[in-house]
Design an enzyme around this catalytic site. Sequence first.
Site, PDB file in Angstrom:
ATOM      1  N   THR A 257      40.986  43.292  43.703  1.00 49.33           N
ATOM      2  CA  THR A 257      41.991  43.709  42.729  1.00 49.33           C
ATOM      3  C   THR A 257      41.515  43.495  41.291  1.00 49.33           C
ATOM      4  O   THR A 257      40.597  42.731  41.018  1.00 49.33           O
ATOM      5  CB  THR A 257      43.314  42.954  42.951  1.00 49.33           C
ATOM      6  OG1 THR A 257      43.112  41.555  42.767  1.00 49.33           O
ATOM      7  CG2 THR A 257      43.856  43.210  44.355  1.00 49.33           C
ATOM      8  N   ASP A 258      42.207  44.180  40.376  1.00 54.73           N
ATOM      9  CA  ASP A 258      41.919  44.032  38.955  1.00 54.73           C
ATOM     10  C   ASP A 258      42.928  43.068  38.335  1.00 54.73           C
ATOM     11  O   ASP A 258      43.698  42.415  39.047  1.00 54.73           O
ATOM     12  CB  ASP A 258      41.919  45.397  38.256  1.00 54.73           C
ATOM     13  CG  ASP A 258      43.261  46.120  38.353  1.00 54.73           C
ATOM     14  OD1 ASP A 258      44.294  45.489  38.690  1.00 54.73           O
ATOM     15  OD2 ASP A 258      43.276  47.336  38.092  1.00 54.73           O
ATOM     16  N   MET A 259      42.969  43.001  37.040  1.00 52.31           N
ATOM     17  CA  MET A 259      43.868  42.059  36.361  1.00 52.31           C
ATOM     18  C   MET A 259      45.338  42.376  36.588  1.00 52.31           C
ATOM     19  O   MET A 259      46.178  41.500  36.465  1.00 52.31           O
ATOM     20  CB  MET A 259      43.550  42.022  34.858  1.00 52.31           C
ATOM     21  CG  MET A 259      42.211  41.372  34.570  1.00 52.31           C
ATOM     22  SD  MET A 259      41.832  41.266  32.813  1.00 52.31           S
ATOM     23  CE  MET A 259      43.125  40.199  32.236  1.00 52.31           C
TER      24      MET A 259
ATOM     25  N   ILE B 215      46.171  45.203  41.308  1.00 52.00           N
ATOM     26  CA  ILE B 215      46.045  46.388  42.166  1.00 52.00           C
ATOM     27  C   ILE B 215      44.567  46.610  42.490  1.00 52.00           C
ATOM     28  O   ILE B 215      43.676  46.116  41.788  1.00 52.00           O
ATOM     29  CB  ILE B 215      46.668  47.648  41.524  1.00 52.00           C
ATOM     30  CG1 ILE B 215      46.000  48.005  40.199  1.00 52.00           C
ATOM     31  CG2 ILE B 215      48.161  47.454  41.319  1.00 52.00           C
ATOM     32  CD1 ILE B 215      46.475  49.307  39.592  1.00 52.00           C
TER      33      ILE B 215
END
Length: 129
Positions: free
Chosen positions: A14-16, A19
């Site tokens: 996931t990203d920040m 997601i």
Amino acid sequence: MIHRFPVRVYYEDTDMAGIVYYANYLRYIERARSDWVRGLGIDQNAMREEDGVVFVVRRVEADYLSPAKFDDDLVVETTTKSVTGARLVMWQEVKRGGDVLFQAEVTIVCVNEAGAVTRLPANIRRRLH
């Protein structure tokens, strides 16, 4: 025939925003294709060593439809769209339940040791039809 490959979304995917980072969908569909090929009884190491060819992705056309999130259970569905003497076109979807989150048309070709596109080995073509 539809090949199904389960994927669990880990924190590292996931990203920040929490997601799935967009490039990871390409990893998911690559793993699914590798599993599908293995399930067909195609040994890619033997293909490289005996036939002198390897599969490579020539083209990907992808649509990101809805985000996957940390700890989601996903399924990558893979089907064959077409097989010619030198090209294999796959349709892949990443789903969460019944929802399609990502879809891609992937064109695969074989290349020889010099990197030139070559025909798919006949024994491989037979397994793909």
